[in-house]
Design a protein around this motif. Structure first.
Motif, mmCIF file in Angstrom:
data_model
loop_
_atom_site.group_PDB
_atom_site.id
_atom_site.type_symbol
_atom_site.label_atom_id
_atom_site.label_comp_id
_atom_site.label_asym_id
_atom_site.label_seq_id
_atom_site.Cartn_x
_atom_site.Cartn_y
_atom_site.Cartn_z
ATOM 1 N N UNK A 115 0.881 -1.049 0.100
ATOM 2 C CA UNK A 115 -0.230 0.004 0.190
ATOM 3 C C UNK A 115 0.870 1.116 -0.017
ATOM 4 N N UNK A 116 1.862 1.325 0.815
ATOM 5 C CA UNK A 116 2.879 2.270 0.772
ATOM 6 C C UNK A 116 3.432 2.605 -0.546
ATOM 7 N N UNK A 117 3.861 1.397 -1.234
ATOM 8 C CA UNK A 117 4.640 1.419 -2.407
ATOM 9 C C UNK A 117 3.704 2.006 -3.667
ATOM 10 N N UNK A 118 2.194 1.592 -3.383
ATOM 11 C CA UNK A 118 1.053 2.302 -4.254
ATOM 12 C C UNK A 118 0.845 3.754 -4.019
ATOM 13 N N UNK A 119 1.147 4.328 -2.829
ATOM 14 C CA UNK A 119 0.864 5.626 -2.605
ATOM 15 C C UNK A 119 -0.268 5.611 -1.748
ATOM 16 N N UNK A 120 -0.984 4.576 -1.417
ATOM 17 C CA UNK A 120 -2.244 4.666 -0.490
ATOM 18 C C UNK A 120 -1.842 5.184 0.893
ATOM 19 N N UNK A 121 -2.871 5.810 1.357
ATOM 20 C CA UNK A 121 -2.834 6.360 2.754
ATOM 21 C C UNK A 121 -3.530 5.164 3.441
ATOM 22 N N UNK A 122 -2.933 4.482 4.539
ATOM 23 C CA UNK A 122 -3.530 3.253 5.028
ATOM 24 C C UNK A 122 -3.359 3.527 6.572
ATOM 25 N N UNK A 123 -4.216 2.559 7.252
ATOM 26 C CA UNK A 123 -3.872 2.323 8.589
ATOM 27 C C UNK A 123 -4.375 1.049 9.028
ATOM 28 N N UNK A 124 -4.161 0.382 10.037
ATOM 29 C CA UNK A 124 -4.340 -0.832 10.783
ATOM 30 C C UNK A 124 -5.840 -0.806 11.408
ATOM 31 N N UNK A 125 -6.396 -1.685 11.068
ATOM 32 C CA UNK A 125 -7.887 -1.726 11.638
ATOM 33 C C UNK A 125 -8.057 -3.170 12.510
ATOM 34 N N UNK A 126 -9.067 -3.414 13.186
ATOM 35 C CA UNK A 126 -9.519 -4.776 13.812
ATOM 36 C C UNK A 126 -9.422 -6.037 12.858
ATOM 37 N N UNK A 127 -9.867 -5.601 11.651
ATOM 38 C CA UNK A 127 -10.120 -6.655 10.555
ATOM 39 C C UNK A 127 -8.983 -6.988 9.852
ATOM 40 N N UNK A 128 -7.986 -5.812 9.575
ATOM 41 C CA UNK A 128 -6.714 -5.915 8.865
ATOM 42 C C UNK A 128 -6.230 -4.517 8.591
ATOM 43 N N UNK A 129 -6.700 -4.090 7.424
ATOM 44 C CA UNK A 129 -5.950 -2.742 6.874
ATOM 45 C C UNK A 129 -7.252 -1.891 6.299
ATOM 46 N N UNK A 130 -7.135 -0.589 6.362
ATOM 47 C CA UNK A 130 -7.878 0.233 5.540
ATOM 48 C C UNK A 130 -7.261 1.260 4.893
ATOM 49 N N UNK A 131 -7.678 1.707 3.634
ATOM 50 C CA UNK A 131 -6.869 2.734 2.991
ATOM 51 C C UNK A 131 -7.761 3.630 2.265
ATOM 52 N N UNK A 132 -7.115 4.719 1.871
ATOM 53 C CA UNK A 132 -7.748 5.788 1.132
ATOM 54 C C UNK A 132 -6.905 5.612 -0.290
ATOM 55 N N UNK A 133 -7.654 5.889 -1.415
ATOM 56 C CA UNK A 133 -6.710 5.842 -2.786
ATOM 57 C C UNK A 133 -7.401 7.045 -3.724
ATOM 58 N N UNK A 134 -6.450 7.767 -3.957
ATOM 59 C CA UNK A 134 -6.796 9.048 -4.879
ATOM 60 C C UNK A 134 -6.269 8.636 -6.133
ATOM 61 N N UNK A 135 -7.499 8.880 -7.302
ATOM 62 C CA UNK A 135 -7.231 8.717 -8.661
ATOM 63 C C UNK A 135 -6.312 9.568 -8.957
ATOM 64 N N UNK A 136 -5.343 9.399 -10.094
ATOM 65 C CA UNK A 136 -4.238 10.238 -10.779
ATOM 66 C C UNK A 136 -5.108 11.565 -11.591
ATOM 67 N N UNK A 137 -6.111 11.344 -11.918
ATOM 68 C CA UNK A 137 -6.676 12.458 -13.014
ATOM 69 C C UNK A 137 -7.427 13.399 -12.139
ATOM 70 N N UNK A 138 -8.777 13.135 -11.699
ATOM 71 C CA UNK A 138 -9.679 13.968 -11.248
ATOM 72 C C UNK A 138 -9.409 13.957 -9.553
ATOM 73 N N UNK A 139 -8.770 13.121 -9.007
ATOM 74 C CA UNK A 139 -8.407 13.264 -7.535
ATOM 75 C C UNK A 139 -9.815 12.471 -6.838
ATOM 76 N N UNK A 140 -10.241 11.726 -7.664
ATOM 77 C CA UNK A 140 -11.594 10.949 -6.762
ATOM 78 C C UNK A 140 -10.830 10.213 -5.601
ATOM 79 N N UNK A 141 -11.557 10.026 -4.600
ATOM 80 C CA UNK A 141 -11.205 9.289 -3.323
ATOM 81 C C UNK A 141 -11.842 7.996 -3.137
ATOM 82 N N UNK A 142 -11.123 6.966 -3.198
ATOM 83 C CA UNK A 142 -11.937 5.557 -3.059
ATOM 84 C C UNK A 142 -11.472 4.980 -1.856
ATOM 85 N N UNK A 143 -12.345 4.193 -1.158
ATOM 86 C CA UNK A 143 -12.080 3.706 0.240
ATOM 87 C C UNK A 143 -11.807 2.137 -0.232
#
Length: 224
Positions: free
Chosen positions: A141-169
Motif C-alpha cells: 500500500x505504501x509502494x502504491x501511494x495509498x494512505x492506510x491504517x491498521x484496523x481490527x479486521x486488517x487494514x483500511x486505506x484511501x486511494x486517490x485517482x491520478x486524474x480527477x483526484x477521486x477518493x476511493x475507500x
C-alpha cells in the motif's frame, strides 16, 4: 465565432483545468466534468469542420482530446453499473475509516449484501501467517501511494485517482482458517454511480501483487 487557433487551445486546456481544479478542490467533480464536456464539444466541432478547413493540421490537433471522452464513454458502456466491489459481496469488509471520512457530498456506504456480477474478484488464500501478510500488504500500500491504517479486521486505506483526484475507500480483511488464511478486499467509490471497472481492477491487481510478494517471501511460485 472564435478563431480556429483559439479552439484547439481551449480543447486542450479545458479538460486539464477541469480535472486539475477538481483534484485540488477548487470546484466539485461535477463542475470539472462540465468543463471537460465544453472542451470535448470544442474538439467535436473541430473534427466536424476538419474536411472543409484549410488549416487541417491545427484542427486535427484540437480534435485529438476528443479521444479521452470517447474512451470514457466506451468504458462506461462496458463496465457494470457498480461502485462498490468486494471479494465477499454477502459479507464485505467493513469500511469504518470511510464512515468517518466521508462527507455529506459523498455517497453513503452501501449496506451488505453488495451487488454480485459474473467476473467478481475472488479472495486470496495463503499459508503465510497474519503478521507476515499485514507487513507485506502495508508495504505494498505504501509502494502504491495509498494512505492506510491498521484496523481490527486488517487494514483500511484511501486511494486517490491520478486524474480527477477521486477518493476511493479500501478495506482488507484477514480471516484465519484451520490451514490457510483468507484475504478479502473491498474497494468503494465516494463519487459516481459507476466506477468504470476501477474498483474491481484495483482489487485484482492488489491481490495479484500481494500473492507475488508472499510467494517470494516463502520461496514458492504457486498461482493465486
Amino acid at each position: 465565432m472564435l478563431p480556429m487557433p483559439v479552439l484547439p487551445l481551449l480543447a486542450w486546456l479545458l479538460p486539464l483545468c477541469g480535472a486539475l481544479g477538481s483534484r485540488v478542490a477548487i470546484w466539485p467533480w461535477w463542475t470539472g466534468f462540465a468543463i471537460c464536456l465544453v472542451g470535448a464539444l470544442c474538439s467535436l466541432w473541430l473534427l466536424l469542420r476538419l474536411p472543409w478547413h484549410p488549416r487541417r493540421a491545427v484542427a486535427l490537433l484540437g480534435a485529438l482530446p476528443l479521444v479521452l471522452p470517447v474512451w470514457f464513454l466506451v468504458k462506461a458502456l462496458q463496465a457494470h453499473p457498480i461502485n462498490d466491489v468486494s471479494t465477499d459481496p454477502l459479507d464485505p469488509p467493513t469500511l469504518r475509516w470511510a464512515s468517518q471520512a466521508r462527507s455529506a457530498a459523498d455517497l453513503p456506504i452501501n449496506p451488505a449484501p453488495l451487488k454480485f456480477f459474473p467476473d467478481n474478484p475472488a479472495p486470496l488464500y495463503t499459508r503465510a501467517n497474519r503478521p507476515q501478510v499485514l507487513a507485506e500488504a502495508r508495504d505494498l500500500m505504501t509502494e502504491l501511494g495509498w494512505q492506510h491504517s491498521v484496523s481490527g479486521q486488517g487494514l483500511e486505506a484511501v486511494v486517490v485517482s491520478p486524474w480527477f483526484g477521486f477518493r476511493d475507500d479500501v478495506a482488507l480483511r484477514l480471516f484465519e482458517g484451520p490451514k490457510e488464511l483468507r484475504i478479502d478486499m473491498r474497494s468503494a467509490s465516494r463519487q459516481g454511480r459507476s466506477d468504470l471497472g476501477a474498483n474491481r481492477a484495483r482489487i485484482q491487481d492488489f491481490l495479484t501483487r500481494l500473492h507475488g510478494r508472499l510467494a517470494k517471501a516463502q520461496g514458492t511460485t504457486s498461482e493465486p
